[in-house]
Scaffold this motif. Structure first.
Motif, short mmCIF file in Angstrom:
data_model
loop_
_atom_site.label_atom_id
_atom_site.label_comp_id
_atom_site.label_asym_id
_atom_site.label_seq_id
_atom_site.Cartn_x
_atom_site.Cartn_y
_atom_site.Cartn_z
N PHE A 222 -31.07 -40.31 35.66
CA PHE A 222 -30.56 -41.53 35.12
C PHE A 222 -30.60 -41.44 33.74
O PHE A 222 -29.75 -42.03 32.88
CB PHE A 222 -31.23 -42.76 35.84
N THR A 223 -31.79 -41.06 33.18
CA THR A 223 -31.82 -41.13 31.61
C THR A 223 -30.95 -40.41 31.03
O THR A 223 -30.41 -40.87 29.86
CB THR A 223 -33.48 -40.78 31.25
N MET A 224 -30.76 -39.19 31.51
CA MET A 224 -29.82 -38.11 30.92
C MET A 224 -28.54 -38.70 30.94
O MET A 224 -27.83 -38.56 30.15
CB MET A 224 -30.17 -36.82 31.65
N GLY A 249 -18.32 -41.83 35.65
CA GLY A 249 -18.25 -42.01 37.22
C GLY A 249 -17.13 -41.23 37.78
O GLY A 249 -17.03 -40.73 38.71
N LEU A 250 -15.76 -41.57 37.25
CA LEU A 250 -14.73 -40.69 37.63
C LEU A 250 -14.69 -39.35 37.45
O LEU A 250 -14.10 -38.79 38.43
CB LEU A 250 -13.43 -41.57 36.68
N ILE A 251 -14.98 -38.92 36.47
CA ILE A 251 -15.15 -37.34 36.38
C ILE A 251 -15.84 -36.72 37.31
O ILE A 251 -15.48 -35.81 37.98
CB ILE A 251 -15.68 -37.13 34.80
N GLU A 252 -17.21 -37.44 37.44
CA GLU A 252 -18.15 -36.91 38.44
C GLU A 252 -17.77 -36.92 39.93
O GLU A 252 -17.57 -36.04 40.67
CB GLU A 252 -19.69 -37.60 38.48
N ALA A 266 -23.16 -29.99 35.69
CA ALA A 266 -22.53 -29.17 34.92
C ALA A 266 -21.43 -29.88 34.13
O ALA A 266 -21.23 -29.62 32.89
CB ALA A 266 -22.09 -27.98 35.65
N ALA A 267 -20.54 -30.48 35.04
CA ALA A 267 -19.43 -31.05 34.46
C ALA A 267 -19.82 -32.17 33.30
O ALA A 267 -19.45 -32.29 32.23
CB ALA A 267 -18.62 -31.58 35.50
N THR A 268 -21.02 -32.83 33.87
CA THR A 268 -21.27 -33.99 32.84
C THR A 268 -21.77 -33.40 31.48
O THR A 268 -21.31 -33.96 30.23
CB THR A 268 -22.46 -34.66 33.58
N ILE A 274 -19.02 -31.03 24.63
CA ILE A 274 -17.92 -31.03 23.86
C ILE A 274 -17.74 -32.40 22.94
O ILE A 274 -17.50 -32.13 21.69
CB ILE A 274 -16.75 -31.17 24.79
N VAL A 275 -18.48 -33.62 23.26
CA VAL A 275 -18.28 -34.67 22.52
C VAL A 275 -19.42 -34.42 21.34
O VAL A 275 -19.05 -34.83 20.43
CB VAL A 275 -18.91 -35.90 23.36
#
Lengths: 287, 240
Positions: A222-224, A249-252, A266-268, A274-275
């Protein structure tokens, strides 16, 4: 596709709520709280325990848990953070000290949770019948969790933008050095900001308890995620955190339904990297 | 209204103020004049509770200000415009002014005060939605002074209000100070621009190397040959 969208928004709502609390604590009190997820878990476990032992519904528990979170944050700031603030001459020093201190707090809370509730995954069945939303069946508990996010985030954004209290909070977040000149007690406002952030962590914990499965060692996730959202949205930027939270949330949800559920983390972090590389000030800039 | 007795301030081994005493009466405009590094700003910052003192006392309306933090002074009626202005550069002009009226004592009079500030500085009224940090130095000084007035102060402390401003802008700031003085507000101003300040003030103290080396009614100091030589210099001759 619509299912992914709705489930993603619901998940993102909880993330956004968690990120709002973290960004308040960092933006106003200048404390990067690595024990944030554990504070969320305390609330989640208390809600589950109250439900299982006494049959208290999570929505009723919310009324007690959120003020209790505020009180806990107030005490934590006064006992643990205030001495760090008092001895730090520079902002950088406080950031390092607070990261180390809250890193210790993380394991302290985790240990207490393990002893009290065990290491098993926990979840409850609460209002889990399906409700039809635009033709998609969504569990009622998820909708309520989303509702908590919308109400809490909406109230916070409105109060920050429109009230005298919000103006004081923004003034301290943006230019703490000038705040005493207009009669603002920065220490008091920082304590309020930290306590309010903890109250939001508690509200997030209630949402988590209502529809997710969690364990005493899972706080760091949650922290991450909250941290990723805060940085994506722009540190201290409340509206940015809300949008970035919903987006995450949408991406996950999209990744786990169309590619592989194992790749969500991994996606997160791919997005996070990238950001960080491309727009370190966040997608929406500093608040 | 304000009385400073035997004030001492040190930064490590460096002595900034060595026993400074001064008085500001209600309704007066008092100036503290001196060169760079004379201790003028230390004096104002000590009164404002922004730096620790090593001796002496500061009393406002008969009560000691020792150990009163800066944020509590505003509630007592002391408004501060520090060197560097201390505004909120990321907020709008309107928000900066509203923050000035945060203290309890200022809330009821905030709307009236805002109207007065806009009358004093019409530019701020035009630019109320502008982000303060994007304005010129003179305009930011107006924001700082306007914000201080919003707290409905009994005493206004100004630190080098004309510092770093173009001469024509500085003139504007002094014109505003004249209007503020004419409202009867008590003002203590620290300045390097002795000529413009002596033209406005009722009384002035001359500070050199951390001590008060002279004082008197501004009108007398203006014609005192020693003061003219030390503080007004050739600038006076060129103007007259």
């Amino acid at each position: 596709m619509l299912t992914t969208l709705i489930l993603g928004l619901v998940l993102g709502g909880t993330y956004a709520l968690l990120a709002l609390g973290l960004t308040l604590q960092y933006g106003i009190a200048r404390i990067m709280n690595l024990a944030y997820g554990e504070l969320t878990l305390i609330a989640a476990f208390v809600v589950v325990a109250a439900f299982q032992a006494a049959g208290i519904p999570p929505l009723a528990a919310l009324i007690a848990v959120v003020p209790a979170g505020y009180a806990l944050g107030w005490v934590l700031y006064t006992v643990m953070m205030r001495p760090l603030v008092a001895r730090s001459e520079s902002r950088g020093r406080l950031e390092i000290d607070s990261i180390l201190a809250t890193f210790g707090l993380l394991f302290l809370i985790q240990g207490v949770l393990l002893v009290s509730f065990g290491a098993n995954f926990t979840s409850i069945s609460y209002l889990d019948r399906g409700v039809n939303v635009f033709g998609v069946s969504v569990a009622l508990n998820r909708l309520i969790a989303f509702g908590i996010c919308v109400v809490a985030a909406g109230a916070l954004i409105w109060a920050l933008a429109r009230t005298r209290w919000g103006l004081v909070m923004r003034a301290v977040a943006l230019t703490p050095g000038s705040a005493p000149l207009v009669g603002i007690d920065v220490n008091r406002v920082a304590r309020q900001g930290f306590a309010l952030g903890t109250a939001l962590a508690a509200a997030g914990g209630v949402s988590v308890a209502m529809y997710q499965t969690f364990s005493a060692t899972g706080g760091v996730v949650f922290t991450m995620k909250a941290l990723v959202i805060v940085i994506m949205g722009g540190v201290g930027n409340v509206a940015g955190a809300l949008i970035a939270g919903l987006a995450l949330g949408l991406i996950e949800t999209f990744v786990s339904t169309t590619i592989d559920p194992g790749l969500t983390m991994a996606a997160t972090f791919l997005i996070f990297l990238i950001v960080l590389l491309w727009r370190p000030q966040g997608l929406f800039g500093r608040g | 209204m304000l009385e400073v007795r035997d004030l001492r301030v040190r930064y490590g081994k460096h002595v900034a103020l060595e026993g400074v005493s001064l008085k500001v009466g209600a309704g007066q405009m008092v100036a503290i004049l001196g060169a760079n590094g004379a201790g003028k700003s230390s004096l104002l910052n000590a009164i404002a509770g922004r730096i620790p003192t090593q001796g002496g006392d500061i009393a406002f309306e008969g009560q000691s200000l020792a150990d009163v933090p800066t944020h509590a002074l505003v509630e007592r009626g002391i408004a501060i415009v520090p060197e560097g202005r201390g505004i909120f550069p990321a907020l709008t002009v309107a928000d900066n002014l509203s923050l000035g009226a945060i203290p309890e004592r200022a809330r009821a009079s905030a709307d009236g005060m805002r109207a007065d500030v806009f009358e004093l500085f019409p530019r701020l009224a035009e630019r109320r939605a502008q982000i303060a940090g994007t304005m010129s130095g003179g305009e930011q000084q107006m924001v700082a002074i306007g914000r201080a007035l919003m707290s409905a102060p009994k005493l206004l402390l100004l630190d080098e209000p004309s510092l770093g401003l173009a001469p024509i802008v500085a003139k504007e700031v002094f014109a505003a100070l004249k209007r503020i003085r004419d409202t009867g507000l008590t003002v203590l101003v620290v300045e390097q621009n002795a000529r413009a300040t002596l033209a406005l003030a009722d009384f002035a103290y001359l500070v050199e190397a951390g001590r008060v080396t002279g004082s008197g009614p501004a009108a007398e100091l203006r014609s005192d040959p020693a003061v003219v030589r030390a503080f007004l210099g050739g600038a006076m001759a060129s103007e007259t």
